[in-house]
Motif scaffolding. Structure first.
Motif, PDB file in Angstrom:
ATOM      1  N   LEU A  85       0.821  -1.260  -0.106  1.00 51.64           N
ATOM      2  CA  LEU A  85      -0.155   0.143   0.007  1.00 51.64           C
ATOM      3  C   LEU A  85       0.908   1.188  -0.035  1.00 51.64           C
ATOM      4  O   LEU A  85       0.563   2.177  -0.707  1.00 51.64           O
ATOM      5  CB  LEU A  85      -0.776  -0.055   1.209  1.00 51.64           C
ATOM      6  CG  LEU A  85      -1.909  -1.266   1.206  1.00 51.64           C
ATOM      7  CD1 LEU A  85      -2.577  -1.329   2.568  1.00 51.64           C
ATOM      8  CD2 LEU A  85      -3.110  -0.976   0.049  1.00 51.64           C
ATOM      9  N   ARG A  86       1.893   1.202   0.775  1.00 50.91           N
ATOM     10  CA  ARG A  86       2.852   2.440   0.475  1.00 50.91           C
ATOM     11  C   ARG A  86       3.420   2.579  -0.706  1.00 50.91           C
ATOM     12  O   ARG A  86       3.731   3.789  -1.162  1.00 50.91           O
ATOM     13  CB  ARG A  86       4.139   2.035   1.612  1.00 50.91           C
ATOM     14  CG  ARG A  86       5.141   3.158   1.635  1.00 50.91           C
ATOM     15  CD  ARG A  86       6.484   2.359   2.038  1.00 50.91           C
ATOM     16  NE  ARG A  86       7.067   1.196   1.253  1.00 50.91           N
ATOM     17  CZ  ARG A  86       7.569   0.229   1.684  1.00 50.91           C
ATOM     18  NH1 ARG A  86       8.061   0.123   2.853  1.00 50.91           N
ATOM     19  NH2 ARG A  86       7.953  -0.705   0.771  1.00 50.91           N
ATOM     20  N   ASP A  87       3.917   1.523  -1.382  1.00 54.30           N
ATOM     21  CA  ASP A  87       4.229   1.525  -2.524  1.00 54.30           C
ATOM     22  C   ASP A  87       3.137   2.048  -3.734  1.00 54.30           C
ATOM     23  O   ASP A  87       3.640   2.844  -4.556  1.00 54.30           O
ATOM     24  CB  ASP A  87       5.086   0.422  -3.130  1.00 54.30           C
ATOM     25  CG  ASP A  87       6.309   0.009  -2.263  1.00 54.30           C
ATOM     26  OD1 ASP A  87       6.653   1.137  -1.516  1.00 54.30           O
ATOM     27  OD2 ASP A  87       6.716  -0.948  -2.274  1.00 54.30           O
ATOM     28  N   LEU A  88       2.127   1.716  -3.591  1.00 53.35           N
ATOM     29  CA  LEU A  88       1.006   2.311  -4.453  1.00 53.35           C
ATOM     30  C   LEU A  88       0.722   3.650  -4.319  1.00 53.35           C
ATOM     31  O   LEU A  88       0.579   4.394  -5.210  1.00 53.35           O
ATOM     32  CB  LEU A  88      -0.329   1.422  -4.092  1.00 53.35           C
ATOM     33  CG  LEU A  88      -0.241  -0.057  -4.516  1.00 53.35           C
ATOM     34  CD1 LEU A  88      -1.675  -0.698  -3.876  1.00 53.35           C
ATOM     35  CD2 LEU A  88      -0.580   0.018  -6.069  1.00 53.35           C
ATOM     36  N   ALA A  89       0.967   4.453  -3.126  1.00 57.48           N
ATOM     37  CA  ALA A  89       0.764   5.511  -3.107  1.00 57.48           C
ATOM     38  C   ALA A  89       2.054   6.411  -3.612  1.00 57.48           C
ATOM     39  O   ALA A  89       1.840   7.194  -4.124  1.00 57.48           O
ATOM     40  CB  ALA A  89       0.538   5.814  -1.346  1.00 57.48           C
ATOM     41  N   LEU A  90       3.142   5.778  -3.209  1.00 59.11           N
ATOM     42  CA  LEU A  90       4.422   6.383  -3.760  1.00 59.11           C
ATOM     43  C   LEU A  90       4.560   6.503  -5.223  1.00 59.11           C
ATOM     44  O   LEU A  90       4.569   7.522  -6.047  1.00 59.11           O
ATOM     45  CB  LEU A  90       5.530   5.677  -3.112  1.00 59.11           C
ATOM     46  CG  LEU A  90       6.044   5.745  -1.842  1.00 59.11           C
ATOM     47  CD1 LEU A  90       6.955   4.951  -1.350  1.00 59.11           C
ATOM     48  CD2 LEU A  90       6.334   7.308  -1.531  1.00 59.11           C
ATOM     49  N   ALA A  91       3.920   5.280  -5.731  1.00 61.80           N
ATOM     50  CA  ALA A  91       3.816   5.307  -7.212  1.00 61.80           C
ATOM     51  C   ALA A  91       2.919   6.251  -7.862  1.00 61.80           C
ATOM     52  O   ALA A  91       3.052   6.745  -8.992  1.00 61.80           O
ATOM     53  CB  ALA A  91       3.508   3.958  -7.612  1.00 61.80           C
ATOM     54  N   GLU A  92       1.846   6.391  -7.285  1.00 63.41           N
ATOM     55  CA  GLU A  92       0.965   7.410  -7.730  1.00 63.41           C
ATOM     56  C   GLU A  92       1.152   8.755  -7.638  1.00 63.41           C
ATOM     57  O   GLU A  92       0.870   9.783  -8.410  1.00 63.41           O
ATOM     58  CB  GLU A  92      -0.435   7.316  -6.833  1.00 63.41           C
ATOM     59  CG  GLU A  92      -1.582   7.914  -7.414  1.00 63.41           C
ATOM     60  CD  GLU A  92      -1.917   7.262  -8.816  1.00 63.41           C
ATOM     61  OE1 GLU A  92      -2.239   7.896  -9.831  1.00 63.41           O
ATOM     62  OE2 GLU A  92      -2.348   5.908  -8.869  1.00 63.41           O
ATOM     63  N   LEU A  93       2.298   9.157  -6.691  1.00 60.24           N
ATOM     64  CA  LEU A  93       2.687  10.514  -6.500  1.00 60.24           C
ATOM     65  C   LEU A  93       3.825  10.760  -7.684  1.00 60.24           C
ATOM     66  O   LEU A  93       4.098  11.783  -7.880  1.00 60.24           O
ATOM     67  CB  LEU A  93       3.180  10.647  -5.171  1.00 60.24           C
ATOM     68  CG  LEU A  93       2.180  10.735  -4.136  1.00 60.24           C
ATOM     69  CD1 LEU A  93       2.823  10.960  -2.527  1.00 60.24           C
ATOM     70  CD2 LEU A  93       1.295  11.859  -4.094  1.00 60.24           C
TER      71      LEU A  93
END
Length: 224
Positions: A46-54
């Motif tokens: 979930l952290r990486d999903l957020a980072l990728a979206e940013l």
């Protein structure tokens, strides 16, 4: 005149003293393995999903509303400006200890997510990572209204949080019990979509939603 610092909200002291307010809570929960266990092994994903979206290169101005346990914020690595606002000074101190000292690109601010002390349309992107489920409906509505207000036209709001799981989800009954005992406002995100808490008249240019882990978690991306 210097603005008054916001007090600790009563709902946080009542419902979340054990997780965020008490110094022993901060010491106990600032362990990545524990955060990962609470999210059933999904923290990194979930952290990486957020980072990728940013985005890999985070230019412009980014606002993270509320500190989070774990290494999400240190991984943001802004090329320009990262502001983090939180209503709890103890959480800001905890986050500061995880970040490079005296980094001019990062500003930690004591403030209320439901009444941000900044001008309209100043941020290129806003991140809310597992915040909304911790807020009563009224506060949640105001937080989303503020996020919409401070992001620029064409800017992005990224929300990662709980979501109603599929009926067959084996962990659904367990999570429901945990919510009733420890997370009294989280069940709201099972009853209603996040968009139900957007301010009246708010019409994002685009809205994309994805769910993960049998529907228990969601990523919502709004473009203003």
């Amino acid at each position: 005149m210097t603005p008054r610092s916001p007090p600790i909200p009563g709902y946080l002291e009542h419902a979340y003293w054990w997780a965020y307010v008490h110094p022993r809570a901060v010491h106990a929960f600032e362990r990545e393995w524990l955060v990962n266990a609470i999210l059933f092994g999904n923290y990194g994903r979930l952290r990486d999903l957020a980072l990728a979206e940013l985005g890999e290169t985070i230019g412009g101005k980014t606002l993270q509303i509320a500190c989070v346990y774990g290494d999400l914020t240190p991984r943001l690595a802004p090329d320009a400006r990262l502001d983090v606002v939180d209503v709890l000074p103890i959480q800001l101190r905890n986050l500061a200890a995880k970040l490079p000292p005296d980094d001019p690109r990062i500003l930690l601010t004591h403030g209320d997510s439901s009444a941000l002390a900044c001008a309209d349309a100043v941020y290129d992107r806003v991140l809310l990572f597992f915040l909304l489920h911790e807020q009563p409906a009224r506060v949640r509505r105001n937080t989303l209204a503020e996020a919409m207000r401070v992001v620029k036209p064409g800017g992005k709001i990224v929300i990662v949080d709980y979501h109603r799981p599929a009926r067959w989800h084996p962990l659904g009954p367990l999570v429901s019990v945990v919510f009733r005992k420890l997370e009294p406002y989280a069940i709201d995100l099972w009853r209603d979509d996040v968009v139900a808490f957007l301010p009246p008249g708010a019409n994002p240019a685009t809205l994309a939603k994805q769910t993960y882990f049998g529907g228990l978690y969601q990523k919502l991306v709004l473009i203003r």
